[in-house]
Design a protein around this motif. Structure first.
Motif, PDB file in Angstrom:
ATOM      1  N   PHE A 148      13.610  22.352  13.282  1.00 41.46           N
ATOM      2  CA  PHE A 148      13.042  21.760  12.067  1.00 41.46           C
ATOM      3  C   PHE A 148      11.661  22.357  11.804  1.00 41.46           C
ATOM      4  O   PHE A 148      10.837  22.476  12.708  1.00 41.46           O
ATOM      5  N   THR A 149      11.424  22.720  10.557  1.00 39.22           N
ATOM      6  CA  THR A 149      10.121  23.226  10.139  1.00 39.22           C
ATOM      7  C   THR A 149       9.753  22.597   8.801  1.00 39.22           C
ATOM      8  O   THR A 149      10.554  22.614   7.866  1.00 39.22           O
ATOM      9  N   ALA A 150       8.551  22.030   8.720  1.00 43.38           N
ATOM     10  CA  ALA A 150       8.039  21.476   7.467  1.00 43.38           C
ATOM     11  C   ALA A 150       6.996  22.426   6.909  1.00 43.38           C
ATOM     12  O   ALA A 150       6.134  22.916   7.650  1.00 43.38           O
ATOM     13  N   GLN A 151       7.080  22.705   5.623  1.00 42.52           N
ATOM     14  CA  GLN A 151       6.135  23.636   5.001  1.00 42.52           C
ATOM     15  C   GLN A 151       5.806  23.168   3.590  1.00 42.52           C
ATOM     16  O   GLN A 151       6.671  22.643   2.878  1.00 42.52           O
ATOM     17  N   TRP A 152       4.559  23.349   3.188  1.00 43.62           N
ATOM     18  CA  TRP A 152       4.142  23.029   1.825  1.00 43.62           C
ATOM     19  C   TRP A 152       3.282  24.177   1.311  1.00 43.62           C
ATOM     20  O   TRP A 152       2.159  24.364   1.756  1.00 43.62           O
ATOM     21  N   ASN A 153       3.842  24.943   0.384  1.00 42.04           N
ATOM     22  CA  ASN A 153       3.057  25.948  -0.320  1.00 42.04           C
ATOM     23  C   ASN A 153       2.321  25.214  -1.439  1.00 42.04           C
ATOM     24  O   ASN A 153       2.840  25.034  -2.543  1.00 42.04           O
ATOM     25  N   PHE A 154       1.111  24.742  -1.128  1.00 46.12           N
ATOM     26  CA  PHE A 154       0.458  23.791  -2.026  1.00 46.12           C
ATOM     27  C   PHE A 154      -0.138  24.443  -3.273  1.00 46.12           C
ATOM     28  O   PHE A 154      -0.397  23.759  -4.259  1.00 46.12           O
ATOM     29  N   ALA A 155      -0.349  25.747  -3.267  1.00 47.15           N
ATOM     30  CA  ALA A 155      -0.875  26.425  -4.456  1.00 47.15           C
ATOM     31  C   ALA A 155      -0.233  27.792  -4.580  1.00 47.15           C
ATOM     32  O   ALA A 155      -0.143  28.539  -3.600  1.00 47.15           O
ATOM     33  N   GLY A 156       0.220  28.136  -5.783  1.00 46.58           N
ATOM     34  CA  GLY A 156       0.841  29.434  -5.983  1.00 46.58           C
ATOM     35  C   GLY A 156       1.092  29.712  -7.446  1.00 46.58           C
ATOM     36  O   GLY A 156       0.848  28.866  -8.323  1.00 46.58           O
ATOM     37  N   MET A 157       1.581  30.931  -7.732  1.00 48.15           N
ATOM     38  CA  MET A 157       1.872  31.355  -9.103  1.00 48.15           C
ATOM     39  C   MET A 157       3.234  32.036  -9.142  1.00 48.15           C
ATOM     40  O   MET A 157       3.659  32.674  -8.175  1.00 48.15           O
ATOM     41  N   GLU A 158       3.900  31.905 -10.289  1.00 47.23           N
ATOM     42  CA  GLU A 158       5.108  32.656 -10.618  1.00 47.23           C
ATOM     43  C   GLU A 158       4.833  33.392 -11.923  1.00 47.23           C
ATOM     44  O   GLU A 158       4.335  32.781 -12.876  1.00 47.23           O
ATOM     45  N   LEU A 159       5.155  34.683 -11.987  1.00 46.68           N
ATOM     46  CA  LEU A 159       4.951  35.440 -13.218  1.00 46.68           C
ATOM     47  C   LEU A 159       5.907  36.615 -13.270  1.00 46.68           C
ATOM     48  O   LEU A 159       6.474  37.019 -12.247  1.00 46.68           O
ATOM     49  N   ASP A 160       6.114  37.152 -14.504  1.00 41.99           N
ATOM     50  CA  ASP A 160       6.928  38.347 -14.646  1.00 41.99           C
ATOM     51  C   ASP A 160       6.025  39.572 -14.579  1.00 41.99           C
ATOM     52  O   ASP A 160       4.808  39.466 -14.446  1.00 41.99           O
ATOM     53  N   LYS A 161       6.613  40.777 -14.665  1.00 42.85           N
ATOM     54  CA  LYS A 161       5.824  41.986 -14.397  1.00 42.85           C
ATOM     55  C   LYS A 161       4.815  42.299 -15.489  1.00 42.85           C
ATOM     56  O   LYS A 161       3.858  43.041 -15.253  1.00 42.85           O
ATOM     57  N   ARG A 162       4.979  41.745 -16.684  1.00 45.22           N
ATOM     58  CA  ARG A 162       3.998  41.939 -17.754  1.00 45.22           C
ATOM     59  C   ARG A 162       3.113  40.710 -17.944  1.00 45.22           C
ATOM     60  O   ARG A 162       2.320  40.650 -18.877  1.00 45.22           O
TER      61      ARG A 162
END
Length: 420
Positions: A226-240
């Motif tokens: 079992f592993t718990a993880q929280w990516n609490f800050a991030g971004m998603e974007l396209d190449k442009r």
């Protein structure tokens, strides 16, 4: 979707199971690193010994006076002084310890010496079990903990770089890059602060997939399964950067695996070697955040303003199979990974199956599926070539990929453990 999953599973299973009868190599010690007494750079008080992974024998088989285990000593040490004269140091081994939860993957055994040694030209370390593998520490030759370690899949890699070409009928091929990076910023006990990023795109104006991500998060690893993880800050974007999301993503990973082994030797010299590793990872997660920017106009919003907050359920499952030392290769790895993103509100979706020159934007709350099949032929621990199949869509634009097959080179590895 179910039909696609069945076809992918059957293809991968028959391809790899057809060669699963090949046997692995014998036990191997690939390096020894010295550990020095406090304040000294010459007095060796411990030896860090590394087996080639995956290791099939349990930690208890290599341990000696480790905790409550009062086993017989399976280790032999011969020290050669500067004149070449040998000296047996078996009686100077105070204890030998390997960590059960990590021994199969990191192969590390720590030999602690009762008295420090310094006057030597080389030290030979031998494990008496199995085929009695040995390794040598030479004075003046820097032996270090491996910076990189092999891994059997993209999910298990801290660095994954894949460049591929996709053939096309009536047009030139397209060239794609599919890469990811994970780096542990700080670790204390079972806790870790980590960063990650990924790129999935190609050289066409209407790239599919078209996804760039980065994140900073926290991971807790208190149990092998079992592993718990929280990516609490991030971004998603396209190449442009025409579409951009801020995202936070907590998740729980549940993993199960089994290493099938083959018996070698006879009588007292019988030992086990790795044959096939199989496993499955199941992830239950959420993704929530804000669509900060979108190139498509949304009713009652200014152009490029985005459509605001979003929430997605993100269940996923990954099945994998690895055959070490198959044929003339270091390993053959097969992975099938499926991810479903289930929006609670309408999100953008770029449909590519309508025969139009450009993808058609839609705003829906339909589930977005993504399936990846990956067959790797690794020449070394870290490099090889792969055949990859993709179907579905990825954020932030969810450009639909309709059964894309590509062939290319791959480099993948994970961070090694460092012991000071």
């Amino acid at each position: 979707m179910l039909k696609t999953l069945r076809k992918s599973f059957v293809f991968g299973a028959f391809t790899l199971l057809g060669i699963a009868g090949l046997f692995a190599k014998e036990l191997t010690l690939h390096s020894v690193r010295p550990g020095y007494s406090k304040g000294s750079k010459t007095d060796v008080i411990s030896l860090y010994v590394f087996f080639e992974t995956p290791v099939v024998i349990p930690a208890a088989a290599v341990n000696f006076h480790c905790g409550d285990q009062k086993t017989s000593n399976p280790w032999h040490i011969v020290l050669y002084d500067t004149t070449g004269k040998p000296q047996i140091l078996d009686g100077n081994i105070a204890k030998a310890c390997a960590i059960q939860d990590t021994f199969a993957s990191d192969g590390l055994v720590t030999l602690s010496l009762a008295r420090a040694v310094s006057d030597y030209s080389r030290i030979e370390v031998t494990y008496s079990g199995g085929n009695a593998p040995s390794a040598t520490l030479k004075k003046g030759v820097k032996n270090t903990t491996p910076i990189f370690q092999a891994t059997h899949s993209r999910d298990g890699a801290d660095v994954y770089i894949s460049g591929a070409v996709t053939p096309a009928v009536g047009a030139g091929p397209s060239y794609a890059i599919d890469s990811s990076l994970k780096y542990t910023l700080r670790q204390w006990g079972e806790n870790a602060l980590l960063s990650s990023g990924s790129v999935k795109t190609d050289d066409r104006p209407t790239a599919d997939p078209n996804s760039f991500t980065w994140s900073v998060g926290y991971k807790r690893t208190g149990h092998r399964h079992f592993t718990a993880q929280w990516n609490f800050a991030g971004m998603e974007l396209d190449k442009r950067a025409n579409a951009m999301n801020y995202v936070s993503a907590p998740k729980l990973l549940v993993t199960a695996d089994h290493l099938f082994k083959s018996r070698r030797g006879s009588g007292e010299n019988t030992y086990l070697v790795p044959r096939v590793l199989v496993g499955i990872d199941v992830v239950l997660g959420l993704e929530f955040g804000d669509n900060l920017k979108n190139q498509y106009s949304i009713a009652n919003r200014a152009p490029n303003q985005g459509y605001g907050a979003f929430l997605r359920g993100v269940p996923s499952a990954t099945a994998y199979l690895a055959i070490p030392h198959a044929l003339w290769l270091k390993s053959i790895n097969w992975t099938t990974a499926y991810t479903a993103r289930i929006p609670a509100t309408d999100e953008i979706f770029l449909e590519t199956r309508l025969g139009t020159k450009s993808p058609v934007p839609m705003l829906t709350s339909n589930a977005r599926h993504y399936l990846l099949d990956d067959l790797q032929f690794m020449f070394t621990d870290f490099a090889g070539f792969e055949i990859k199949h993709q179907y579905g869509s990825l954020p932030p634009t969810f450009t639909f990929v309709n059964h894309k097959v590509s062939i290319g080179l791959v480099v993948q590895f994970k961070q090694g453990r460092v012991h000071d």
